[in-house]
Motif scaffolding. Structure first.
Motif, PDB file in Angstrom:
ATOM      1  N   PHE A 185       0.822  -1.204   0.000  1.00 42.77           N
ATOM      2  CA  PHE A 185       0.000   0.000   0.000  1.00 42.77           C
ATOM      3  C   PHE A 185       0.864   1.266   0.000  1.00 42.77           C
ATOM      4  CE2 PHE A 185      -2.891  -3.151   1.810  1.00 42.77           C
ATOM      5  CZ  PHE A 185      -4.025  -2.921   1.047  1.00 42.77           C
ATOM      6  N   ALA A 186       0.265   2.312  -0.519  1.00 41.76           N
ATOM      7  CA  ALA A 186       0.909   3.628  -0.485  1.00 41.76           C
ATOM      8  C   ALA A 186       0.937   4.115   0.953  1.00 41.76           C
ATOM      9  CB  ALA A 186       0.140   4.613  -1.353  1.00 41.76           C
ATOM     10  N   GLU A 187       1.896   4.958   1.256  1.00 40.13           N
ATOM     11  CA  GLU A 187       2.009   5.502   2.612  1.00 40.13           C
ATOM     12  C   GLU A 187       0.745   6.247   3.027  1.00 40.13           C
ATOM     13  OE1 GLU A 187       6.829   6.343   2.496  1.00 40.13           O
ATOM     14  OE2 GLU A 187       5.448   7.922   1.877  1.00 40.13           O
ATOM     15  N   ASN A 188       0.078   6.878   2.058  1.00 43.99           N
ATOM     16  CA  ASN A 188      -1.097   7.680   2.397  1.00 43.99           C
ATOM     17  C   ASN A 188      -2.422   6.920   2.243  1.00 43.99           C
ATOM     18  OD1 ASN A 188      -1.125   7.521  -0.388  1.00 43.99           O
ATOM     19  ND2 ASN A 188      -1.619   9.674  -0.726  1.00 43.99           N
ATOM     20  N   TYR A 189      -2.368   5.596   2.004  1.00 41.63           N
ATOM     21  CA  TYR A 189      -3.606   4.827   1.814  1.00 41.63           C
ATOM     22  C   TYR A 189      -4.214   4.513   3.185  1.00 41.63           C
ATOM     23  CZ  TYR A 189      -6.939   1.752  -0.431  1.00 41.63           C
ATOM     24  OH  TYR A 189      -8.100   1.188  -0.895  1.00 41.63           O
ATOM     25  N   ALA A 190      -5.428   4.970   3.402  1.00 42.80           N
ATOM     26  CA  ALA A 190      -6.055   4.907   4.731  1.00 42.80           C
ATOM     27  C   ALA A 190      -6.881   3.656   4.979  1.00 42.80           C
ATOM     28  CB  ALA A 190      -6.933   6.138   4.929  1.00 42.80           C
ATOM     29  N   PHE A 191      -7.137   2.850   3.957  1.00 44.36           N
ATOM     30  CA  PHE A 191      -8.103   1.758   4.130  1.00 44.36           C
ATOM     31  C   PHE A 191      -7.490   0.377   3.884  1.00 44.36           C
ATOM     32  CE2 PHE A 191     -10.333   5.538   2.381  1.00 44.36           C
ATOM     33  CZ  PHE A 191     -10.939   5.940   3.566  1.00 44.36           C
ATOM     34  N   ALA A 192      -6.238   0.196   4.268  1.00 45.63           N
ATOM     35  CA  ALA A 192      -5.548  -1.078   4.054  1.00 45.63           C
ATOM     36  C   ALA A 192      -6.244  -2.212   4.803  1.00 45.63           C
ATOM     37  CB  ALA A 192      -4.089  -0.973   4.486  1.00 45.63           C
ATOM     38  N   LYS A 193      -6.670  -1.970   6.012  1.00 44.97           N
ATOM     39  CA  LYS A 193      -7.336  -3.027   6.811  1.00 44.97           C
ATOM     40  C   LYS A 193      -8.640  -3.452   6.156  1.00 44.97           C
ATOM     41  CE  LYS A 193      -5.367  -1.613  11.199  1.00 44.97           C
ATOM     42  NZ  LYS A 193      -5.599  -1.019  12.513  1.00 44.97           N
ATOM     43  N   GLU A 194      -9.389  -2.484   5.655  1.00 46.05           N
ATOM     44  CA  GLU A 194     -10.657  -2.787   5.010  1.00 46.05           C
ATOM     45  C   GLU A 194     -10.449  -3.588   3.724  1.00 46.05           C
ATOM     46  OE1 GLU A 194      -9.755   0.084   6.284  1.00 46.05           O
ATOM     47  OE2 GLU A 194     -11.335   0.701   7.665  1.00 46.05           O
ATOM     48  N   VAL A 195      -9.406  -3.239   2.969  1.00 46.61           N
ATOM     49  CA  VAL A 195      -9.111  -3.967   1.737  1.00 46.61           C
ATOM     50  C   VAL A 195      -8.661  -5.387   2.092  1.00 46.61           C
ATOM     51  CG1 VAL A 195      -7.557  -4.080  -0.259  1.00 46.61           C
ATOM     52  CG2 VAL A 195      -8.573  -1.898   0.396  1.00 46.61           C
ATOM     53  N   ALA A 196      -7.883  -5.532   3.146  1.00 45.36           N
ATOM     54  CA  ALA A 196      -7.405  -6.850   3.565  1.00 45.36           C
ATOM     55  C   ALA A 196      -8.560  -7.771   3.935  1.00 45.36           C
ATOM     56  CB  ALA A 196      -6.446  -6.711   4.738  1.00 45.36           C
ATOM     57  N   ALA A 197      -9.678  -7.213   4.364  1.00 44.97           N
ATOM     58  CA  ALA A 197     -10.823  -8.015   4.792  1.00 44.97           C
ATOM     59  C   ALA A 197     -11.749  -8.395   3.634  1.00 44.97           C
ATOM     60  CB  ALA A 197     -11.618  -7.245   5.850  1.00 44.97           C
ATOM     61  N   LEU A 198     -11.465  -7.972   2.422  1.00 44.15           N
ATOM     62  CA  LEU A 198     -12.331  -8.267   1.281  1.00 44.15           C
ATOM     63  C   LEU A 198     -12.295  -9.754   0.925  1.00 44.15           C
ATOM     64  CD1 LEU A 198     -11.451  -5.279  -1.106  1.00 44.15           C
ATOM     65  CD2 LEU A 198     -13.621  -5.643   0.092  1.00 44.15           C
ATOM     66  N   ASP A 199     -13.429 -10.272   0.470  1.00 43.88           N
ATOM     67  CA  ASP A 199     -13.517 -11.679   0.071  1.00 43.88           C
ATOM     68  C   ASP A 199     -12.594 -12.005  -1.095  1.00 43.88           C
ATOM     69  OD1 ASP A 199     -15.428 -12.165   2.033  1.00 43.88           O
ATOM     70  OD2 ASP A 199     -17.131 -11.839   0.675  1.00 43.88           O
ATOM     71  N   ILE A 200     -12.474 -11.084  -2.052  1.00 44.15           N
ATOM     72  CA  ILE A 200     -11.634 -11.319  -3.234  1.00 44.15           C
ATOM     73  C   ILE A 200     -10.175 -11.529  -2.839  1.00 44.15           C
ATOM     74  CG2 ILE A 200     -11.174  -8.895  -3.789  1.00 44.15           C
ATOM     75  CD1 ILE A 200     -11.930 -11.459  -6.447  1.00 44.15           C
ATOM     76  N   VAL A 201      -9.742 -10.883  -1.749  1.00 45.54           N
ATOM     77  CA  VAL A 201      -8.369 -11.023  -1.255  1.00 45.54           C
ATOM     78  C   VAL A 201      -8.157 -12.450  -0.772  1.00 45.54           C
ATOM     79  CG1 VAL A 201      -6.768 -10.262   0.540  1.00 45.54           C
ATOM     80  CG2 VAL A 201      -8.142  -8.584  -0.696  1.00 45.54           C
ATOM     81  N   LYS A 202      -9.129 -12.985  -0.078  1.00 48.12           N
ATOM     82  CA  LYS A 202      -9.026 -14.370   0.432  1.00 48.12           C
ATOM     83  C   LYS A 202      -9.100 -15.374  -0.721  1.00 48.12           C
ATOM     84  CE  LYS A 202     -10.973 -12.956   4.780  1.00 48.12           C
ATOM     85  NZ  LYS A 202     -12.191 -12.351   5.208  1.00 48.12           N
ATOM     86  N   GLU A 203     -10.003 -15.092  -1.679  1.00 57.01           N
ATOM     87  CA  GLU A 203     -10.166 -16.001  -2.821  1.00 57.01           C
ATOM     88  C   GLU A 203      -8.869 -16.126  -3.615  1.00 57.01           C
ATOM     89  OE1 GLU A 203     -13.377 -14.724  -5.369  1.00 57.01           O
ATOM     90  OE2 GLU A 203     -14.748 -14.553  -3.673  1.00 57.01           O
ATOM     91  N   LYS A 204      -8.162 -15.030  -3.787  1.00 59.09           N
ATOM     92  CA  LYS A 204      -6.940 -15.043  -4.591  1.00 59.09           C
ATOM     93  C   LYS A 204      -5.692 -15.324  -3.751  1.00 59.09           C
ATOM     94  CE  LYS A 204      -8.443 -12.456  -8.552  1.00 59.09           C
ATOM     95  NZ  LYS A 204      -7.923 -11.873  -9.759  1.00 59.09           N
ATOM     96  N   GLY A 205      -5.872 -15.521  -2.462  1.00 59.19           N
ATOM     97  CA  GLY A 205      -4.745 -15.843  -1.588  1.00 59.19           C
ATOM     98  C   GLY A 205      -3.682 -14.755  -1.584  1.00 59.19           C
ATOM     99  N   LEU A 206      -4.112 -13.512  -1.509  1.00 65.45           N
ATOM    100  CA  LEU A 206      -3.177 -12.398  -1.546  1.00 65.45           C
ATOM    101  C   LEU A 206      -2.539 -12.176  -0.184  1.00 65.45           C
ATOM    102  CD1 LEU A 206      -5.254  -9.895  -3.707  1.00 65.45           C
ATOM    103  CD2 LEU A 206      -3.557 -11.558  -4.461  1.00 65.45           C
TER     104      LEU A 206
END
Length: 195
Positions: free
Chosen positions: A121-142
């Motif tokens: 993530f970029a230093e100024n990206y505020a929603f890293a935790k929210e993105v990490a919780a997305l279903d697509i992240v789990k599906e793709k094993g990111l």
């Protein structure tokens, strides 16, 4: 014939000859003056024509230079306007509300991520935790990196085979490259086709 008569005749003949010489000299002088006046008139006309041609060439050259300078200024201003549009777009992307930012990240991940990629993530990206919780992240094993990087918002994907810069700055740069001519046509359409 007397000496006096001979002298008078010589004087008379000399006077006649002198008059003829003077008349001939005056004619030649007049002819020379006329020829000189004609040459001077031709020279004057030639010089005036040459000066007129030079003046026209100088004026046309200056007009062309002025048009070119004007076009350069106009192009620089158009570029500045387009630069401002993309700067504002970047600011707006970085200021997206959480819901919209996460939805946009989900779309980017869905379109670009490969199984097992790592998200930085970029230093100024505020929603890293929210993105990490997305279903697509789990599906793709990111995976997620704990370190951040200096980007113009968003994130990049680091993969086994290739990295993908899908940061906001990179997305806008790609959009600008692809759409700059069309964007300029839309913005400056009234200049091209005045109504």
């Amino acid at each position: 014939m007397s000496v006096e008569a001979i002298v008078e005749r010589i004087i008379s003949d000399a006077e006649e000859e002198a008059k003829a010489i003077i008349l001939s000299a005056e004619k030649r002088a007049e002819q020379t003056r006329a020829e000189a006046a004609e040459r001077a008139e031709k020279y004057k006309n030639g010089t005036e024509a040459e000066n007129a041609a030079k003046r026209t060439a100088i004026l046309e050259g200056r007009a062309a230079t002025a048009r070119l300078d004007s076009s350069k200024i106009m192009l620089a201003e158009k570029r500045r306007v387009i630069d401002d549009i993309y700067i504002r777009a970047l600011k707006e992307l970085n200021a997206l509300p959480k819901k919209d930012a996460v939805k946009f990240a989900e779309r980017l991940i869905s379109e670009h991520a490969e199984h097992g990629d790592e998200i930085l993530f970029a230093e100024n990206y505020a929603f890293a935790k929210e993105v990490a919780a997305l279903d697509i992240v789990k599906e793709k094993g990111l995976k997620f990196s704990t370190k951040t990087i200096p980007l113009e918002g968003g994130f990049i994907l680091v993969g086994k085979n290739s990295d993908k810069d899908i940061s906001y700055g990179a997305l806008l740069a790609a959009d600008r490259e692809a759409m700059q001519a069309e964007t300029a046509m839309k913005i400056f359409a009234s200049e091209i086709n005045p109504e």
